[in-house]
Design an enzyme around this catalytic site. Structure first.
Site, PDB file in Angstrom:
ATOM      1  N   SER A  15      -7.609 -13.364   3.149  1.00 21.72           N
ATOM      2  CA  SER A  15      -8.958 -12.882   3.464  1.00 21.72           C
ATOM      3  C   SER A  15      -9.827 -13.954   4.124  1.00 21.72           C
ATOM      4  CB  SER A  15      -9.645 -12.407   2.180  1.00 21.72           C
ATOM      5  OG  SER A  15     -10.995 -12.098   2.462  1.00 21.72           O
ATOM      6  N   LYS A  66     -10.598  -0.028  -3.132  1.00 23.11           N
ATOM      7  CA  LYS A  66     -11.903   0.528  -2.756  1.00 23.11           C
ATOM      8  C   LYS A  66     -12.196   1.878  -3.429  1.00 23.11           C
ATOM      9  CE  LYS A  66     -12.202  -1.838   1.682  1.00 23.11           C
ATOM     10  NZ  LYS A  66     -12.419  -1.709   3.133  1.00 23.11           N
ATOM     11  N   ASN A  87     -16.985  -1.016  -1.041  1.00 20.51           N
ATOM     12  CA  ASN A  87     -16.475  -2.359  -0.712  1.00 20.51           C
ATOM     13  C   ASN A  87     -17.415  -3.469  -1.176  1.00 20.51           C
ATOM     14  OD1 ASN A  87     -18.560  -2.410   1.145  1.00 20.51           O
ATOM     15  ND2 ASN A  87     -17.318  -3.212   2.806  1.00 20.51           N
ATOM     16  N   ASP A 102     -18.677  -0.906   5.427  1.00 18.68           N
ATOM     17  CA  ASP A 102     -17.689  -0.885   6.516  1.00 18.68           C
ATOM     18  C   ASP A 102     -18.203  -0.112   7.744  1.00 18.68           C
ATOM     19  OD1 ASP A 102     -15.705  -2.396   5.269  1.00 18.68           O
ATOM     20  OD2 ASP A 102     -14.840  -0.652   4.276  1.00 18.68           O
ATOM     21  N   GLY A 129      -7.081   8.343   7.103  1.00 12.43           N
ATOM     22  CA  GLY A 129      -6.919   7.712   5.790  1.00 12.43           C
ATOM     23  C   GLY A 129      -8.216   7.046   5.362  1.00 12.43           C
ATOM     24  N   GLY A 130      -8.085   6.081   4.459  1.00 12.82           N
ATOM     25  CA  GLY A 130      -9.261   5.422   3.902  1.00 12.82           C
ATOM     26  C   GLY A 130     -10.136   4.740   4.944  1.00 12.82           C
ATOM     27  N   ASP A 154      -2.877  18.011   8.711  1.00  9.83           N
ATOM     28  CA  ASP A 154      -3.659  18.516   7.564  1.00  9.83           C
ATOM     29  C   ASP A 154      -4.789  17.572   7.192  1.00  9.83           C
ATOM     30  OD1 ASP A 154      -1.981  20.528   7.344  1.00  9.83           O
ATOM     31  OD2 ASP A 154      -1.173  20.033   5.342  1.00  9.83           O
TER      32      ASP A 154
HETATM   33  P1  ATR Z   1      -6.088   2.928   5.345  1.00 16.27           P
HETATM   34  O1  ATR Z   1      -6.853   2.677   4.097  1.00 16.27           O
HETATM   35  O2  ATR Z   1      -5.684   1.687   6.109  1.00 16.27           O
HETATM   36  O3  ATR Z   1      -6.717   3.957   6.217  1.00 16.27           O
HETATM   37  P2  ATR Z   1      -4.252   4.963   4.502  1.00 16.27           P
HETATM   38  O4  ATR Z   1      -5.322   5.658   3.758  1.00 16.27           O
HETATM   39  O5  ATR Z   1      -2.882   4.846   3.921  1.00 16.27           O
HETATM   40  O6  ATR Z   1      -4.651   3.468   4.836  1.00 16.27           O
HETATM   41  O7  ATR Z   1      -4.143   5.655   5.932  1.00 16.27           O
HETATM   42  C1  ATR Z   1      -3.291   5.186   6.940  1.00 16.27           C
HETATM   43  C2  ATR Z   1      -3.590   5.944   8.221  1.00 16.27           C
HETATM   44  O8  ATR Z   1      -2.823   5.386   9.289  1.00 16.27           O
HETATM   45  C3  ATR Z   1      -3.214   7.408   8.158  1.00 16.27           C
HETATM   46  O9  ATR Z   1      -4.100   8.130   8.984  1.00 16.27           O
HETATM   47  C4  ATR Z   1      -1.788   7.395   8.733  1.00 16.27           C
HETATM   48  O10 ATR Z   1      -1.373   8.609   9.275  1.00 16.27           O
HETATM   49  P3  ATR Z   1      -0.725   9.742   8.301  1.00 16.27           P
HETATM   50  O11 ATR Z   1      -1.872  10.327   7.535  1.00 16.27           O
HETATM   51  O12 ATR Z   1      -0.092  10.695   9.225  1.00 16.27           O
HETATM   52  O13 ATR Z   1       0.244   8.998   7.422  1.00 16.27           O
HETATM   53  C5  ATR Z   1      -1.982   6.402   9.840  1.00 16.27           C
HETATM   54  N1  ATR Z   1      -0.740   5.753  10.310  1.00 16.27           N
HETATM   55  C6  ATR Z   1      -0.018   4.814   9.661  1.00 16.27           C
HETATM   56  N2  ATR Z   1       1.030   4.407  10.409  1.00 16.27           N
HETATM   57  C7  ATR Z   1       0.979   5.120  11.574  1.00 16.27           C
HETATM   58  C8  ATR Z   1       1.770   5.168  12.767  1.00 16.27           C
HETATM   59  N3  ATR Z   1       2.842   4.374  12.935  1.00 16.27           N
HETATM   60  N4  ATR Z   1       1.399   6.027  13.739  1.00 16.27           N
HETATM   61  C9  ATR Z   1       0.310   6.820  13.591  1.00 16.27           C
HETATM   62  N5  ATR Z   1      -0.479   6.814  12.495  1.00 16.27           N
HETATM   63  C10 ATR Z   1      -0.161   5.974  11.498  1.00 16.27           C
END
Ligand code: ATR
Length: 268
Positions: A15, A66, A87, A102, A129-130, A154
């Site tokens: 970090s 988080k 955060n 963020d 995602g998050g 979805d």
């Molecule tokens: P974060 O907190 O970093 O957002 P997360 O909640 O696990 O982590 O979400 C990861 C995001 O990156 C998701 O939107 C994931 O897509 P999916 O929901 O389809 O899994 C996306 N992601 C991760 N690797 C990817 C890749 N190689 N190509 C496209 N999207 C990816």
């Protein structure tokens, strides 16, 4: 007495937050310490309790805590509620106040540091995602119209449905982006961590467009793609990191640090 702060994560040794807050503290003459603390994956709440017992004034929370931080907080700012994630903790009068800086960090970096305003702009937000959830509310506040694309449709649809009352938002698959153009494209997926690129079609970038990867520290496949595709401006997430830290610092200490020299020093 020196006021104590920390960032809690797992892993957390990489970090840059301790360095950033040290620079802020020097710049503004604040008597404070800030360290990185790795909490066991099943020991976040216990770690926070220890910090409170030891008189820490607050802390930042990073991956993967988080959401747990959101649950642990006694009170939430509006932006923390919108993100369903926290955060920044402020320990005050026996309570844990939870905030999320963020989204404001991202918008400040893009609008003020990069000079690119969101108002009336078409924004592609990649990921559901998050990280995407953590910033989307601020993109609406700044006046953007948003298309969310995600590998898992979805999740994109769920995120769009959650925020449809805030402004213009649609969910689209990556393939369905063919023929569309955007002013700002933000990579909020974790694809860059795996050196991967979401399956983006050609021709996404309007003239003058900004490509922004929320990851920092290396040339990502997304930024390489954006450069090849003629995006006018490329940025990684270092500015966002410093700006979100500055908002947390202001909340704790009541003074706003100057972020520009800190970003410049980290880049150097
Ligand atoms: P974060 O907190 O970093 O957002 P997360 O909640 O696990 O982590 O979400 C990861 C995001 O990156 C998701 O939107 C994931 O897509 P999916 O929901 O389809 O899994 C996306 N992601 C991760 N690797 C990817 C890749 N190689 N190509 C496209 N999207 C990816």
């Amino acid at each position: 007495m020196t006021d104590k702060y920390a960032v809690i994560g797992n892993p957390v040794s990489h970090s840059k937050s301790p360095l950033i807050h040290k620079m802020f503290a020097e710049q503004t003459g604040q008597d404070m310490s800030y360290e990185a603390i790795e909490a066991p994956l099943d020991g976040f709440a216990a770690t926070i309790q220890r910090l409170r017992d030891e008189g820490y004034k607050g802390c930042n929370i990073t991956v993967p805590f988080k959401h747990e931080a959101y649950t642990l907080a006694n009170e939430h700012s509006g932006r923390a509620r919108a993100a369903h994630a926290v955060n920044t903790f402020l320990f005050q009068d026996g309570a844990i106040l939870g905030d999320n800086t963020d989204g404001i960090g991202l918008v400040t970096d893009i609008e003020q540091n990069l000079g690119c305003k969101f108002l009336f702009k078409r924004v592609l937000l990649m990921g559901a995602g998050g990280a995407a959830h953590g910033v989307i509310w601020h993109l609406f506040n700044a006046g953007a119209a948003i298309i969310i694309s995600n590998r898992t449709m979805d999740k994109a649809e769920q995120l769009a449905a959650e925020f449809e009352g805030y402004g213009t938002v649609f969910a689209k698959s990556y393939a369905a982006l063919a023929g569309q153009q955007f002013d700002i494209v933000i990579n909020a997926t974790s694809s860059s961590l795996a050196d991967a690129l979401p399956p983006l079609p050609d021709g996404l970038f309007k003239p003058g467009a900004l490509a922004y990867d929320m990851m920092y520290g290396k040339q990502t496949p997304f930024l390489r793609f954006a450069q090849e595709q003629g995006a006018a401006q490329l940025a990684d997430g270092l500015g966002m990191l410093v700006e979100q830290a500055a908002v947390a610092f202001q909340k704790w200490r009541g003074v706003s640090p100057d972020t520009a020299p800190v970003i410049a020093r980290l880049r150097a």
